[in-house]
Write an enzyme that holds these catalytic residues in place. Sequence first.
Site, short mmCIF file in Angstrom:
data_model
loop_
_atom_site.label_atom_id
_atom_site.label_comp_id
_atom_site.label_asym_id
_atom_site.label_seq_id
_atom_site.Cartn_x
_atom_site.Cartn_y
_atom_site.Cartn_z
N LYS A 211 0.84 -1.21 0.00
CA LYS A 211 0.00 0.00 0.00
C LYS A 211 0.87 1.26 0.00
O LYS A 211 0.65 2.20 -0.77
CB LYS A 211 -0.90 -0.02 1.24
CG LYS A 211 -1.62 1.26 1.52
CD LYS A 211 -2.66 1.53 0.48
CE LYS A 211 -3.17 2.94 0.57
NZ LYS A 211 -4.27 3.20 -0.33
N ASN A 215 1.32 4.33 -3.27
CA ASN A 215 1.16 5.79 -3.18
C ASN A 215 2.50 6.52 -3.29
O ASN A 215 2.56 7.64 -3.82
CB ASN A 215 0.41 6.15 -1.89
CG ASN A 215 -1.09 5.92 -2.05
OD1 ASN A 215 -1.57 5.63 -3.14
ND2 ASN A 215 -1.83 6.04 -0.97
N ARG A 218 3.37 6.87 -6.96
CA ARG A 218 2.67 7.98 -7.61
C ARG A 218 3.28 9.32 -7.18
O ARG A 218 3.47 10.22 -7.99
CB ARG A 218 1.17 7.92 -7.25
CG ARG A 218 0.29 8.76 -8.15
CD ARG A 218 -1.09 8.18 -8.25
NE ARG A 218 -2.05 9.09 -8.87
CZ ARG A 218 -2.23 9.20 -10.18
NH1 ARG A 218 -1.51 8.49 -11.02
NH2 ARG A 218 -3.13 10.04 -10.66
N CYS A 265 -3.77 10.83 1.22
CA CYS A 265 -3.00 9.58 1.10
C CYS A 265 -1.63 9.81 0.51
O CYS A 265 -0.62 9.52 1.13
CB CYS A 265 -3.79 8.61 0.22
SG CYS A 265 -5.50 8.48 0.73
N1 SAJ Z 1 -1.76 14.77 -9.13
C1 SAJ Z 1 -0.87 15.53 -9.89
N2 SAJ Z 1 -0.47 15.06 -11.10
C2 SAJ Z 1 -0.92 13.88 -11.60
C3 SAJ Z 1 -1.81 13.10 -10.83
C4 SAJ Z 1 -2.22 13.58 -9.59
O1 SAJ Z 1 -0.44 16.61 -9.47
O2 SAJ Z 1 -0.52 13.53 -12.71
C5 SAJ Z 1 -2.20 15.26 -7.80
C6 SAJ Z 1 -3.70 15.49 -7.68
O3 SAJ Z 1 -4.08 16.72 -8.20
C7 SAJ Z 1 -3.88 15.40 -6.17
C8 SAJ Z 1 -2.83 14.35 -5.76
O4 SAJ Z 1 -1.93 14.26 -6.85
O5 SAJ Z 1 -3.57 16.63 -5.54
C9 SAJ Z 1 -3.39 12.98 -5.45
O6 SAJ Z 1 -4.41 12.65 -6.39
P1 SAJ Z 1 -4.54 11.21 -7.04
O7 SAJ Z 1 -5.69 11.22 -7.97
O8 SAJ Z 1 -3.25 10.76 -7.59
O9 SAJ Z 1 -4.79 10.22 -5.81
P2 SAJ Z 1 -5.81 10.19 -4.53
O10 SAJ Z 1 -5.10 10.79 -3.36
O11 SAJ Z 1 -7.15 10.68 -4.85
O12 SAJ Z 1 -5.91 8.58 -4.33
C10 SAJ Z 1 -4.72 7.80 -4.18
C11 SAJ Z 1 -4.78 6.61 -5.17
N3 SAJ Z 1 -3.47 5.96 -5.23
C12 SAJ Z 1 -2.85 5.70 -6.42
O13 SAJ Z 1 -3.31 6.03 -7.47
C13 SAJ Z 1 -1.56 4.96 -6.33
C14 SAJ Z 1 -5.86 5.63 -4.71
O14 SAJ Z 1 -5.85 4.46 -5.52
C15 SAJ Z 1 -5.62 5.24 -3.25
O15 SAJ Z 1 -6.60 4.32 -2.78
C16 SAJ Z 1 -5.71 6.50 -2.42
O16 SAJ Z 1 -4.63 7.37 -2.84
C17 SAJ Z 1 -5.58 6.11 -0.97
O17 SAJ Z 1 -6.61 6.08 -0.27
O18 SAJ Z 1 -4.48 5.75 -0.53
#
Ligand code: SAJ
Length: 418
Positions: A211, A215, A218, A265
Amino acid sequence: MTFNTISVIGLGYIGLPTAAIFASQGKRVVGVDVNAHAVETINRGDIHIVEPELDAVVKTAVQQGLLRATLTPEAADAFLIAVPTPFMADHQPDLRYVKAAAESIAPVLKAGDLVILESTSPVGSTEQMVTWLAAARPDLRFPQQGEQPDIFIAYCPERVLPGQIMLELVKNDRVIGGMTPECSARASALYRIFLQGECVETNARTAEMCKLTENSFRDVNIAFANELSLICAEQDINVWELIALANRHPRVNILQPGPGVGGHCIAVDPWFIVAQNPQQARLIRTAREVNDAKPHWVLDQVKKTVADCLAQSNKRASEVTIACFGLAFKPNIDDLRESPAMEVAQLIAEWHQGSNWVVEPHISQLPAALTTSQLVGTQQALEQADILVMLVDHQAFRAIDGGQLVQQWIVDTKGVWR
Ligand code: SAJ
């Protein structure tokens, strides 16, 4: 293995959807939360959080008498713990809520029960939870003691994306980290009640790390994009064009830069790895620092733009209106918590002497932290603001034709109006 009654501890963004989905499969579900308002709301058939399609599933489950919320745990065949695991001021994980949840269910545990931890947790947390449970119930055998246990324990992280939880909960594969293979098998049987994805079994420590790894992966990749945006600004290169071009390489897939990384997260979980492995986790720590620094870099861009505006117009700083587009932590949602866009809007409002406008179609009132700013409509901002700051690429903002903008001064952190 029959699970007649399932109890979910923590009725937040993960616990409530999970409870509702079990109930939608005809299971009797008891949800437990320390928040009396949440408990009352759910028992009325309503929800206290925002997530598409959740309201209807909860309403039906409550009306059918399958889902009930309570403040105190009751006996059940399976317990899922989905409470928050924040970090403390020094970025050390705070397992206080997991401990409280474990100790609250301990008195109602009976031989044969399954306890699953879903909260994002540092490696070793499930073993720690077993220690807490065993201390509270010396009459029961737990998996760590080698013999056939009375209570089966597993770590099964949630992986659903806010905004798509009801879909991803059912479709995504599930990592099942049992304390023993028998614990994994029982946990898999529980999730198969609603899961269309696969249950992939491993041990608890690997599941915990998995887990955190997802994250952190990403976060590191977004940090790469954010670092590129700083480099490109120096080199006078359009970072979005650059990324689109680089991504045409078959083995390159760069994410998108933005005002920073928000949510509950991705900006938190990598610190759990760093806290446990400060010597080794150098890249993961740096990624966090790069992403956390981005709102301040955006403020610097705004300051430069205001300086250009003042130099080229006959306005005083107090006569300049800045309009921030978007406050949510990511596009097309109304969740402002841990939002880098909010941080930027606040930094601008604290610094700028003129009018500070905010356009956020997903809310009807500005949060208390932005009392000196004004919530305005898209049209007003487009027609009357001097400087536009694009912070969240909501669909509604993407629909605005950048070529039609009358403003000369634009800070676009999402490359929407380039
Ligand atoms: N973001 C960017 N650039 C990108 C993608 C995202 O700046 O290319 C930013 C978003 O604007 C946001 C942040 O990253 O501020 C996080 O957004 P997100 O859509 O990447 O993720 P979350 O926080 O909504 O959800 C994540 C997910 N994890 C992954 O994709 C690895 C989700 O699957 C998890 O379940 C969740 O965290 C969690 O609960 O841990």
